[in-house]
Design a protein around this motif. Structure first.
Motif, PDB file in Angstrom:
ATOM      1  N   ASP A 189       0.872  -1.181   0.000  1.00 32.34           N
ATOM      2  CA  ASP A 189       0.000   0.000   0.000  1.00 32.34           C
ATOM      3  C   ASP A 189       0.904   1.225   0.000  1.00 32.34           C
ATOM      4  O   ASP A 189       1.537   1.537   1.025  1.00 32.34           O
ATOM      5  CB  ASP A 189      -0.913   0.017   1.233  1.00 32.34           C
ATOM      6  N   ASN A 241      -1.341  -1.473  -4.264  1.00 35.68           N
ATOM      7  CA  ASN A 241      -2.520  -0.627  -4.067  1.00 35.68           C
ATOM      8  C   ASN A 241      -3.794  -1.316  -4.536  1.00 35.68           C
ATOM      9  O   ASN A 241      -4.521  -0.833  -5.405  1.00 35.68           O
ATOM     10  CB  ASN A 241      -2.331   0.718  -4.771  1.00 35.68           C
ATOM     11  N   LYS A 242      -4.070  -2.449  -3.925  1.00 34.95           N
ATOM     12  CA  LYS A 242      -5.274  -3.216  -4.230  1.00 34.95           C
ATOM     13  C   LYS A 242      -6.517  -2.374  -3.950  1.00 34.95           C
ATOM     14  O   LYS A 242      -6.522  -1.522  -3.056  1.00 34.95           O
ATOM     15  CB  LYS A 242      -5.294  -4.507  -3.417  1.00 34.95           C
ATOM     16  N   GLN A 243      -7.589  -2.647  -4.685  1.00 39.89           N
ATOM     17  CA  GLN A 243      -8.825  -1.873  -4.576  1.00 39.89           C
ATOM     18  C   GLN A 243      -9.898  -2.631  -3.795  1.00 39.89           C
ATOM     19  O   GLN A 243     -11.088  -2.459  -4.032  1.00 39.89           O
ATOM     20  CB  GLN A 243      -9.323  -1.505  -5.968  1.00 39.89           C
ATOM     21  N   LEU A 293      -8.270   6.435 -10.943  1.00 39.18           N
ATOM     22  CA  LEU A 293      -7.139   5.535 -11.170  1.00 39.18           C
ATOM     23  C   LEU A 293      -6.435   5.808 -12.492  1.00 39.18           C
ATOM     24  O   LEU A 293      -5.215   5.624 -12.602  1.00 39.18           O
ATOM     25  CB  LEU A 293      -7.617   4.078 -11.124  1.00 39.18           C
ATOM     26  N   PHE A 314      -3.164  -1.859  -9.015  1.00 38.11           N
ATOM     27  CA  PHE A 314      -4.585  -1.517  -8.889  1.00 38.11           C
ATOM     28  C   PHE A 314      -5.520  -2.706  -9.162  1.00 38.11           C
ATOM     29  O   PHE A 314      -6.535  -2.561  -9.862  1.00 38.11           O
ATOM     30  CB  PHE A 314      -4.954  -0.363  -9.824  1.00 38.11           C
ATOM     31  N   GLY A 352      -8.587  -5.054  -8.739  1.00 37.92           N
ATOM     32  CA  GLY A 352      -9.895  -4.864  -8.126  1.00 37.92           C
ATOM     33  C   GLY A 352     -10.669  -6.158  -8.064  1.00 37.92           C
ATOM     34  O   GLY A 352     -10.178  -7.225  -8.447  1.00 37.92           O
ATOM     35  N   ASP A 395     -10.361  -0.959 -15.995  1.00 38.88           N
ATOM     36  CA  ASP A 395     -10.141  -0.862 -14.556  1.00 38.88           C
ATOM     37  C   ASP A 395      -8.754  -0.327 -14.205  1.00 38.88           C
ATOM     38  O   ASP A 395      -8.382  -0.309 -13.025  1.00 38.88           O
ATOM     39  CB  ASP A 395     -10.332  -2.228 -13.907  1.00 38.88           C
ATOM     40  N   CYS A 440      -5.769  -1.570 -14.610  1.00 38.66           N
ATOM     41  CA  CYS A 440      -5.013  -2.613 -13.925  1.00 38.66           C
ATOM     42  C   CYS A 440      -3.912  -3.112 -14.856  1.00 38.66           C
ATOM     43  O   CYS A 440      -4.168  -3.408 -16.032  1.00 38.66           O
ATOM     44  CB  CYS A 440      -5.938  -3.762 -13.530  1.00 38.66           C
TER      45      CYS A 440
END
Length: 277
Positions: free
Chosen positions: A85, A189-191, A106, A163, A165, A141, A143
């Motif tokens: 994070d 930085n997972k959503q 994002l 990122f 999700g 997204d 990603c």
């Protein structure tokens, strides 16, 4: 097809490499490089984005070294999987009156995250084989997949999904399988935060627990939020979480950090922080 080209740079071009350097020497070099990254730290909060990156690299290198002991390297029972994070710095054009510094979401953050991830991966791999490669996993997204290969051994390669999700659960599973047991995989930085984010019930909830939450642990974190009206910071640098609040009432001194809870391997809960006097 998607599955054929996904990770082709990571799998098809990797051959079994005979490492001439003794295992103990490699571990020693890893620990030495971690020490070289260390610097005098003034408190919990990184003084700059560059310091946050250095701390992330140092924490990840330490975590990887502890999860892959030399005498068990060939028989690991646990995959090397981490969350990172990272508090992405605000864009330079941000003004004090801006309500939302990231109006583009994002998509606006992605170019900044791309540079940060590449620097972290190249810093963690002691002997990077050229620049970090990347590919888009989901344009909608925002990603992406990033891969840093190692000159020494394919086992030292590191991959990161930026990122990810809830809609990328199957993609995370595919990448996880292709990375395999020996390499490191990072979710940057997972959503999402917990299995219920994938649905209260049903297959996705159970699958997320198995694919993500049972395998991944924190490798680095720098988080901020409000608690009891105070600007609260949390950080994870292997192996402990730390917490503090920012006090800026004394204009002569400027901002000061006030530590809250003792360092702990477990992330402090909001309730524990709220109860702290």
């Amino acid at each position: 097809s998607y599955q054929r080209y996904l990770f082709s740079a990571f799998i098809c071009q990797r051959l079994t490499t005979t490492v001439s350097t003794a295992t103990m020497t490699r571990r020693t070099l890893t620990l030495l490089s971690s020490l070289l990254l260390a610097e005098t730290v003034r408190g919990l909060i990184p003084a700059s984005p560059q310091e946050q990156t250095r701390r992330a690299i140092r924490s990840l290198k330490t975590a990887i070294a502890n999860l892959t002991p030399d005498d068990e390297e060939e028989n690991r029972s646990k995959k090397v999987r981490f969350y990172v994070d990272y508090l992405i710095p605000l864009p330079p054009e941000t003004k004090a009156e801006d309500i939302d510094p990231w109006p583009g979401g994002l998509a606006q953050m992605y170019p900044y995250a791309e540079d940060i991830v590449k620097e972290i991966l190249q810093g963690v791999v002691d002997d990077p084989a050229g620049p970090c490669s990347s590919q888009v996993l989901s344009a909608e997204d925002c990603c992406g997949l990033f891969i840093q290969e190692s000159k020494t051994s394919a086992k030292n390669d590191i991959a990161a999904i930026v990122f990810p999700g809830v809609d990328q659960l199957s993609t995370i599973q595919q990448v996880d399988e292709m990375v395999g047991d020996q390499r490191t995989l990072i979710l940057f930085n997972k959503q999402f935060q917990r299995p219920v984010d994938f649905g209260f019930t049903g297959n996705n909830n159970a699958q997320s627990q198995k694919i993500i939450f049972d395998q991944f642990q924190y490798g680095f974190a720098f988080q901020e939020f409000a608690c009891r009206g105070e600007d609260t910071k949390l950080s994870f640098e292997y192996p402990n979480w730390q917490s503090c609040v920012i006090c800026d009432e004394n204009t002569d001194v400027g901002q000061t950090e006030i530590a809250l809870l003792d360092p702990s391997p477990e992330r402090p809960s909001y309730e524990a922080l709220e109860k702290k006097d």
